[in-house]
Scaffold this motif. Sequence first.
Motif, PDB file in Angstrom:
ATOM      1  N   PRO A  21       0.803  -1.208   0.000  1.00 31.39           N
ATOM      2  CA  PRO A  21       0.000   0.000   0.000  1.00 31.39           C
ATOM      3  C   PRO A  21       0.847   1.273   0.000  1.00 31.39           C
ATOM      4  O   PRO A  21       0.395   2.310  -0.434  1.00 31.39           O
ATOM      5  CB  PRO A  21      -0.790  -0.109   1.292  1.00 31.39           C
ATOM      6  CG  PRO A  21       0.048  -0.965   2.178  1.00 31.39           C
ATOM      7  CD  PRO A  21       0.812  -1.880   1.290  1.00 31.39           C
ATOM      8  N   GLY A  22       2.052   1.166   0.467  1.00 30.08           N
ATOM      9  CA  GLY A  22       2.875   2.371   0.524  1.00 30.08           C
ATOM     10  C   GLY A  22       4.306   2.024   0.876  1.00 30.08           C
ATOM     11  O   GLY A  22       4.624   0.893   1.217  1.00 30.08           O
ATOM     12  N   VAL A  23       5.175   2.990   0.787  1.00 34.60           N
ATOM     13  CA  VAL A  23       6.565   2.774   1.163  1.00 34.60           C
ATOM     14  C   VAL A  23       6.952   3.847   2.162  1.00 34.60           C
ATOM     15  O   VAL A  23       6.369   4.913   2.197  1.00 34.60           O
ATOM     16  CB  VAL A  23       7.493   2.864  -0.057  1.00 34.60           C
ATOM     17  CG1 VAL A  23       7.218   1.727  -1.007  1.00 34.60           C
ATOM     18  CG2 VAL A  23       7.331   4.194  -0.757  1.00 34.60           C
ATOM     19  N   SER A  24       7.969   3.518   2.987  1.00 37.79           N
ATOM     20  CA  SER A  24       8.392   4.507   3.960  1.00 37.79           C
ATOM     21  C   SER A  24       9.755   5.063   3.579  1.00 37.79           C
ATOM     22  O   SER A  24      10.583   4.394   2.979  1.00 37.79           O
ATOM     23  CB  SER A  24       8.447   3.894   5.361  1.00 37.79           C
ATOM     24  OG  SER A  24       9.638   3.158   5.519  1.00 37.79           O
ATOM     25  N   GLU A  27      12.788   3.237   5.215  1.00 31.67           N
ATOM     26  CA  GLU A  27      13.026   1.941   4.593  1.00 31.67           C
ATOM     27  C   GLU A  27      13.792   2.101   3.280  1.00 31.67           C
ATOM     28  O   GLU A  27      14.795   1.434   3.037  1.00 31.67           O
ATOM     29  CB  GLU A  27      11.657   1.307   4.337  1.00 31.67           C
ATOM     30  CG  GLU A  27      11.669  -0.153   3.947  1.00 31.67           C
ATOM     31  CD  GLU A  27      10.223  -0.602   3.673  1.00 31.67           C
ATOM     32  OE1 GLU A  27      10.018  -1.384   2.744  1.00 31.67           O
ATOM     33  OE2 GLU A  27       9.309  -0.122   4.391  1.00 31.67           O
ATOM     34  N   GLU A  47       6.444  12.686  -7.340  1.00 28.48           N
ATOM     35  CA  GLU A  47       5.073  13.135  -7.094  1.00 28.48           C
ATOM     36  C   GLU A  47       4.543  13.954  -8.264  1.00 28.48           C
ATOM     37  O   GLU A  47       3.386  13.826  -8.644  1.00 28.48           O
ATOM     38  CB  GLU A  47       5.008  13.973  -5.816  1.00 28.48           C
ATOM     39  CG  GLU A  47       3.596  14.405  -5.477  1.00 28.48           C
ATOM     40  CD  GLU A  47       3.521  15.126  -4.164  1.00 28.48           C
ATOM     41  OE1 GLU A  47       4.412  15.944  -3.884  1.00 28.48           O
ATOM     42  OE2 GLU A  47       2.570  14.861  -3.411  1.00 28.48           O
ATOM     43  N   GLN A  53       1.642   9.830  -4.304  1.00 25.89           N
ATOM     44  CA  GLN A  53       1.263  10.908  -3.429  1.00 25.89           C
ATOM     45  C   GLN A  53       2.124  10.787  -2.192  1.00 25.89           C
ATOM     46  O   GLN A  53       2.233   9.727  -1.604  1.00 25.89           O
ATOM     47  CB  GLN A  53      -0.207  10.713  -3.075  1.00 25.89           C
ATOM     48  CG  GLN A  53      -0.851  11.913  -2.487  1.00 25.89           C
ATOM     49  CD  GLN A  53      -2.348  11.654  -2.379  1.00 25.89           C
ATOM     50  OE1 GLN A  53      -3.012  11.361  -3.369  1.00 25.89           O
ATOM     51  NE2 GLN A  53      -2.858  11.720  -1.173  1.00 25.89           N
ATOM     52  N   THR A  55       3.290  11.140   1.633  1.00 19.12           N
ATOM     53  CA  THR A  55       2.604  11.128   2.916  1.00 19.12           C
ATOM     54  C   THR A  55       3.663  11.355   3.980  1.00 19.12           C
ATOM     55  O   THR A  55       4.850  11.326   3.681  1.00 19.12           O
ATOM     56  CB  THR A  55       1.942   9.765   3.182  1.00 19.12           C
ATOM     57  OG1 THR A  55       2.963   8.770   3.241  1.00 19.12           O
ATOM     58  CG2 THR A  55       0.981   9.419   2.078  1.00 19.12           C
ATOM     59  N   HIS A  56       3.233  11.549   5.193  1.00 20.46           N
ATOM     60  CA  HIS A  56       4.222  11.648   6.260  1.00 20.46           C
ATOM     61  C   HIS A  56       4.867  10.299   6.438  1.00 20.46           C
ATOM     62  O   HIS A  56       4.197   9.318   6.647  1.00 20.46           O
ATOM     63  CB  HIS A  56       3.574  12.092   7.556  1.00 20.46           C
ATOM     64  CG  HIS A  56       3.491  13.565   7.628  1.00 20.46           C
ATOM     65  ND1 HIS A  56       4.415  14.340   8.275  1.00 20.46           N
ATOM     66  CD2 HIS A  56       2.637  14.419   7.062  1.00 20.46           C
ATOM     67  CE1 HIS A  56       4.099  15.600   8.116  1.00 20.46           C
ATOM     68  NE2 HIS A  56       3.015  15.680   7.391  1.00 20.46           N
ATOM     69  N   GLY A  57       6.155  10.286   6.339  1.00 20.69           N
ATOM     70  CA  GLY A  57       6.863   9.037   6.540  1.00 20.69           C
ATOM     71  C   GLY A  57       7.044   8.233   5.278  1.00 20.69           C
ATOM     72  O   GLY A  57       7.667   7.185   5.301  1.00 20.69           O
ATOM     73  N   MET A  60       2.593   6.883  -1.175  1.00 21.51           N
ATOM     74  CA  MET A  60       1.716   5.815  -1.635  1.00 21.51           C
ATOM     75  C   MET A  60       1.112   6.206  -2.973  1.00 21.51           C
ATOM     76  O   MET A  60       1.234   7.339  -3.400  1.00 21.51           O
ATOM     77  CB  MET A  60       0.611   5.562  -0.611  1.00 21.51           C
ATOM     78  CG  MET A  60      -0.157   6.813  -0.248  1.00 21.51           C
ATOM     79  SD  MET A  60      -1.245   6.560   1.162  1.00 21.51           S
ATOM     80  CE  MET A  60      -2.459   5.485   0.418  1.00 21.51           C
TER      81      MET A  60
END
Lengths: 258, 258
Positions: A21-24, A27, A47, A53, A55-57, A60
Amino acid sequence: MKNLPSAARQAQIRERFAGGPGVSVSELAREFGVSEMTIRRDLAALEGQSHIQRTHGGAMLTQRMMLEFDYRDRRELHRKQKQAIAAAARKLIQPGQRLILDNGTTSLELAALLKDGQHLTVITPSLAVASELQHTPGVEVILLGGVIRRGSPDLTGPVTENCLELFAADFAFQGADGIGHDGAIYNTDLRLARVDKIMRRVANKSCLLADHSKIGATALVRSGTLADVDIFITDTGAPAATLKRFAILGPQIITVKP
Amino acid sequence: MKNLPSAARQAQIRERFAGGPGVSVSELAREFGVSEMTIRRDLAALEGQSHIQRTHGGAMLTQRMMLEFDYRDRRELHRKQKQAIAAAARKLIQPGQRLILDNGTTSLELAALLKDGQHLTVITPSLAVASELQHTPGVEVILLGGVIRRGSPDLTGPVTENCLELFAADFAFQGADGIGHDGAIYNTDLRLARVDKIMRRVANKSCLLADHSKIGATALVRSGTLADVDIFITDTGAPAATLKRFAILGPQIITVKP
DNA sequence: AAGAATTCGAACAAATAAAAACATTTACAC
DNA sequence: GTGTAAATGTTTTTATTTGTTCGAATTCTT
């Protein structure tokens, strides 16, 4: 994984999104052996050009956003009959035709049957129909303009009428809120009645879709009579005697069993 | 489950609802390895987007039926600036006016600011704007007709153009995909550009909304120049020298800080 | 209907991440 | 080599998110 040019790294980051769902940020920084700041800059670049998009951290994929139009779903009532009627209507349609669908629930059932990808143009004042067909490859949806009725997913009013006048269609499919024993067609809303009337005029052929529960019922406004329509499709629950009288008024009558 | 950025976690939570009618706070907290308070905040956020409805001990899908026109939400990009610009635009609007809003994200932010119930008429080709304002008591929403672009929640084409011609508005608010250093206004889509052009014509005053990142950018089609607009609102990130040159072309220029 | 057990929300503190400003390295042309 | 520009890293400041505690509100039980 080391020493990648920035563009290559950004491409790699893009692959990441397939997995979850997303990456940090942290990581990614660890995996590519670069600082978090660099990752942030990568994400900022991505982006703009790609469908992600931030996000904080991390980041996604951009959300598929849905627009919500209030909609009381009354499809359940007599749904079997309506689906059978819609199926019969479907058979009348040839590839390449331009169709007008009104805002009844039966029209909505018909719309659902148009999803098999023929080349068609659908003209409608119904947001529900438009929503149903928006992703169908072979179908071009033209939404009529107009005022949005509160709590109703359709468009009415002078603008709608004016819009409708721009078109010439092969077929108009419409429902009714009641059909008198004398063949009068009733609607509960004046504005809808006016729109229905125009639909019949701009279409080469018009087709009325109504299950048998509508026969004998009346409603606020008379939008026309069965003499104005070319085809009337109903279910076998309709009394034969009444249908016989209707036939004299002109329309071809098709009955389907649910 | 590993540490996800908060937005990704919220997206995951939304997926959870596919499985059953509802989920519990404690369950989610355990699964994501975060505190219950965090989950509550997530749910509150999702509720704000009206995707879900909170219950004691958890949440469930919203009862009301919704029509889904889905599209990639780009609202996050430069959102701060866009909101500030929209707020400045809001101040130009007087009760009783008829407004045209185009289909940009900045217009959508402006639509959100119109919810405070003044008597207004909003004319728009954007399903997103219509969706945003459909329940606002003091606002009548007129949706323009037109072809639904696949994957885009807006209407374009000859029908839209024709529809627009029916109206005379006090204000047109529109965005742009790029503004050249010479003051040319660019759009990425030809059909949108044509619609924008007509909007400016049928409105008494036109107002261009664009954050500074658009200045210097170009795109496929030139829909006009700054000389055609009456007011240009941007943020303070725009270079003063460029703005000075723009001012010579005619429009009143308003800069806001995000 | 009263009391017990949850659950919620507000306030604050702590942790974490983003952005800005500046320093450093790298890449490449000459 | 040296100059220059781009990319990356570092440090500091600012903003966001999360966890914790505790009183209030809601639901469940008896």
